[in-house]
Scaffold this active site. Structure first.
Site, short mmCIF file in Angstrom:
data_model
loop_
_atom_site.label_atom_id
_atom_site.label_comp_id
_atom_site.label_asym_id
_atom_site.label_seq_id
_atom_site.Cartn_x
_atom_site.Cartn_y
_atom_site.Cartn_z
N HIS A 514 3.02 -0.31 -2.82
CA HIS A 514 2.25 -0.68 -4.02
C HIS A 514 0.76 -0.84 -3.69
O HIS A 514 -0.10 -0.22 -4.31
CB HIS A 514 2.82 -1.99 -4.59
CG HIS A 514 2.07 -2.53 -5.76
ND1 HIS A 514 2.56 -2.49 -7.04
CD2 HIS A 514 0.85 -3.13 -5.88
CE1 HIS A 514 1.68 -3.02 -7.88
NE2 HIS A 514 0.64 -3.42 -7.19
N GLU A 515 0.48 -1.66 -2.69
CA GLU A 515 -0.92 -1.90 -2.34
C GLU A 515 -1.56 -0.63 -1.79
O GLU A 515 -2.76 -0.40 -1.99
CB GLU A 515 -1.05 -3.05 -1.33
CG GLU A 515 -0.51 -4.39 -1.84
CD GLU A 515 -1.08 -4.84 -3.18
OE1 GLU A 515 -2.22 -4.45 -3.51
OE2 GLU A 515 -0.38 -5.58 -3.91
N HIS A 518 -2.97 1.28 -4.64
CA HIS A 518 -4.31 0.81 -5.01
C HIS A 518 -5.34 1.35 -4.00
O HIS A 518 -6.43 1.77 -4.38
CB HIS A 518 -4.37 -0.72 -4.95
CG HIS A 518 -3.71 -1.42 -6.10
ND1 HIS A 518 -3.96 -1.09 -7.42
CD2 HIS A 518 -2.84 -2.46 -6.14
CE1 HIS A 518 -3.26 -1.91 -8.21
NE2 HIS A 518 -2.56 -2.74 -7.46
N HIS A 521 -6.26 4.84 -4.69
CA HIS A 521 -7.15 4.88 -5.85
C HIS A 521 -8.60 4.63 -5.41
O HIS A 521 -9.53 5.28 -5.87
CB HIS A 521 -6.70 3.79 -6.84
CG HIS A 521 -7.14 4.00 -8.26
ND1 HIS A 521 -6.89 3.06 -9.24
CD2 HIS A 521 -7.80 4.99 -8.89
CE1 HIS A 521 -7.37 3.49 -10.39
NE2 HIS A 521 -7.93 4.66 -10.20
ZN LIG Z 1 -1.14 -4.18 -8.02
#
Ligand SMILES: [Zn+2]
Length: 722
Positions: A514-515, A518, A521
């Site tokens: 998940h991280e 990010h 991104h």
């Molecule tokens: Zn998040």
């Protein structure tokens, strides 16, 4: 979670009202001389690293040279410089243009950004009393600084002039967005208010800045305060060896050799709740957790939270909005509270029904266990774990040996390589924010330097709990030169102990991915303006790139590539991941109810229409009763430790995770249709989502990628709620 370093607006601005500069500099000078004795010790020959280039590879912050004493003088100077830059824009004798006003304003304040990025990353990951004091002193000062820019009349007139002439400027889409956002930020910052109201707004902003900082500091103190110390081995009944080992290691680190220590850090708390057969001890640690910030001591957050909520209504009203949620959501994909409620109601009833079925099963387990009475919240984790074992012959103890941290990390890098052609090389010649951190250089598929990635995995008392991504430098382009990003991922995983490496639970593996989403991104951003680059997107869009990465973890071909037994190297047996698949809907009623209740609570605090300061706990229980939350499940975050919404940037935004789940489940369908590593789909995701930052409307970007509006069916199906 994504932690934005700038809780205040990341708009680089300044103010030009000289009197106010003087006032603030006086405040700062007083702050320094009165509360920071170390400042006085700084001699003239000591060089502040912020005042020159760092001289490190890729200009990463010179962590080895930066000391606590450097922050105040650097921020003071940076504020002064920022103000001068704004003064130059305002005093420009030429007519306002996009370049001399909008772009110039976006480029201003670079020193302040540079210092703040280091400072706020440090207060989150390696803080101390001195840093916390500086942060508290700075909160109102920075708030005033940014208000002075947003409420600068002459500057606003120039911005407005450009904005009103936008049709004739021949701007590209990113420039149009920059102009639009800049203008809107002024309006939302109070530029159109009369002077009296502007004065009230300044005061509200300053108090909010102080209160939200205090909320986070209190929570860290409360997390560290609680200690469950066990000195009788019999009290460890039910705990598997890996949990005992963590307890032993934590006790040793705390100077309690020979005992076992359990804390409110997730890698300590959750396994204890899952495995301890001592019901009274489960209750003790559970109560410790759900009462963080609610102990009527110096670190109590109850009145701070209700005060923050009241101040937010005041601010929203001043700016012409009925509630804080209306003010926030205007900038999000959801647009209105009604849209948020519609989404939450879609899952709430189905999730409650499922959770009640789960409860019935757990009650049977408890009965069979010979425990009479009601199933309590501190029993849920324990009997759910037992039930999982019974139903699927699966638990964390069985899985963890296959999820050695560095092997998982490599698996994650391989996924990024297959999707986007990225490669990762560990570097040992680059200063790190903490000795426990790792640093990687990231290359694009043609071998060019793409980014620097720090990873900081393990808990410590000086670090906030949870997991997040942040940046030391966002990507941008200045005069055609690409400024590459410096990204960090922060986790709180179990530390290696003795010969045992850090072993993750399946959930922690998902958190890591998940991280990393990010981080991608931030790292793949290809924008011109820092204000729009990377993760500078609306709150309910920012969780799409992160949550979509979690989908790959659940795919057998991906899982098998990195899930190898840490002792034998043997890949995870096929029957084990079949069990993982089979159990994917297990306990989803609980998880969805726990989460959605928190999203409702967030909306409750932020759809208040008056500025009455509430009694926090009775407000909270009243609101949770309204939605019919069952007593066996405690809302995921109670008000006094709901830092996402009272200290972070998720106020009226906690729903975002669920909103983005609709997007990520629907987006992942594209990979299912075309292939998990289909190049064209991955490239389209990169070009339309990851590279674009906030330069275009998120729904437009989504449709460009997917070719259609997002549908909620894949999300409901994934949760087993359809
Ligand atoms: Zn998040």
């Amino acid at each position: 979670m994504l932690r934005k370093i700038f809780n205040f607006d990341s708009i680089r601005n300044k103010w030009a009202e000289k009197m106010k500069i003087l006032l603030i500099l006086t405040v700062l000078a007083l702050t320094i001389s009165s509360c920071n004795t170390n400042q006085k010790k700084m001699t003239s020959e000591e060089i502040n690293p912020f005042f020159s280039e760092f001289g490190t590879p890729f200009e990463v912050p010179a962590f080895d040279k930066i000391k606590t004493i450097h922050f105040m003088p650097a921020i003071l100077e940076a504020i002064k410089k920022h103000s001068e830059e704004i003064g130059t824009i305002v005093n420009n004798p030429e007519l306002p243009t996009f370049e001399n006003t909008i772009e110039a304003k976006e480029r201003s304040g670079s020193l302040l950004t540079r210092v703040s990025n280091v400072f706020y990353n440090l207060t989150g990951t390696n803080t101390n009393d001195e840093l916390q004091k500086i942060a508290q002193d700075l909160a109102p000062v920075l708030s005033a600084h940014y208000d002075n820019i947003k409420l600068n009349k002459e500057l606003f007139i120039r911005v407005k002039t450009v904005y009103e002439n936008k049709e004739n400027l021949n701007l590209n889409p990113e420039q149009q967005m920059l102009l639009e956002k800049t203008y809107r930020d002024f309006v939302r910052g109070g530029a159109n208010l009369n002077e009296d109201d502007q004065e009230i707004l300044r005061k509200v902003n300053q108090e909010l800045a102080v209160m939200t900082t205090k909320f986070g500091d209190n929570l860290l103190a409360e997390t560290n305060d609680f200690k469950l110390v066990i000195d009788n081995e019999a009290d460890l009944t039910g705990l598997p060896e890996f949990v005992r080992e963590t307890g032993r290691g934590d006790a040793k680190a705390a100077g309690l050799e020979g005992k076992w220590l359990f804390t409110l850090d997730k890698p300590s708390l959750i396994p204890f709740l899952q495995y301890s057969s001592k019901r009274d001890l489960r209750k003790k640690i559970f109560m410790g957790y759900i009462n963080m910030g609610n102990n009527n001591n110096d670190h109590d957050n109850k009145s701070i939270a209700s005060r923050i909520a009241a101040l937010r209504v005041r601010k929203a009203n001043l700016l012409g909005f009925k509630t804080w949620a209306h003010f926030v959501l205007e900038e999000n994909m959801a647009k209105t509270p009604e849209m948020v409620y519609e989404l939450m109601n879609q899952v709430w009833n189905a999730a409650q029904i499922k959770a009640r079925e789960e409860k019935t099963e757990l009650e049977k387990m408890m009965e069979a266990d010979g425990v009479s009475g009601k199933l309590e919240a501190w029993d849920w984790w324990y009997y759910a774990e037992k039930l999982r074992k019974q139903k699927y012959d699966l638990n964390d103890e069985i899985l963890k040996p296959y999820f050695e941290l560095f092997s998982v990390r490599q698996g994650m890098f391989d996924v990024a390589n297959k999707l986007f052609g990225l490669t990762f090389k560990e570097r040992f010649d680059i200063p790190k924010p903490h000795e426990d951190a790792f640093v990687f250089e990231v290359f694009d598929d043609d071998g060019t330097h793409q980014a620097i990635l720090f990873m900081d995995f393990f808990p410590r008392a000086s670090k906030k709990s949870g997991a997040w991504m942040s940046s030391y430098r966002d990507q941008s382009k200045i005069n055609g030169k690409n400024i590459t990003p410096i990204i960090t991922m922060v986790m709180n995983f179990s530390k290696p102990i003795g010969d045992t490496p850090s072993l993750l639970t399946f959930e922690e593996v998902s958190t890591l991915f998940h991280e990393f989403g990010h981080a991608l991104h931030g790292m793949l951003s290809d924008c011109t303006y820092e204000m729009l680059s990377g993760t500078s997107v609306s709150r309910d869009f920012v969780e799409l790139p992160s949550q979509i990465m979690e989908n790959w973890v659940g795919e057998p071909e991906v899982l098998q590539s990195f899930a190898k037994h840490y002792k034998t190297g043997e890949p995870i047996p096929e029957n084990l991941f079949k069990k993982i698949k089979a159990s994917q809907h297990f306990n989803q009623g609980f998880a969805t109810v726990e989460f959605t209740a928190a999203a409702f609570l967030d909306m409750s605090w932020h759809t208040i229409t008056d500025t009455v300061v509430r009694e926090t706990l009775s407000f909270e229980s009243g609101e949770l009763n309204k939605i019919g939350l069952m007593p066996e499940i405690v809302v995921r975050y109670r008000t006094p430790y709901f830092s996402h919404i009272f200290a972070g940037g998720y106020s009226a935004g906690y729903y975002s995770y669920q909103w983005a789940e609709v997007l990520d489940a629907d987006a992942f369908e594209a990979f299912r249709e075309k292939g998990l590593f289909d190049k064209a789909t991955a490239t389209s995701f990169r070009k339309n989502i990851l590279e674009k930052g906030g330069t275009e409307d998120p729904m437009k970007l989504y449709i460009q990628f997917r070719g259609a509006d997002p549908k909620s069916e894949p999300m409901l199906k994934r949760k087993g709620l359809n």
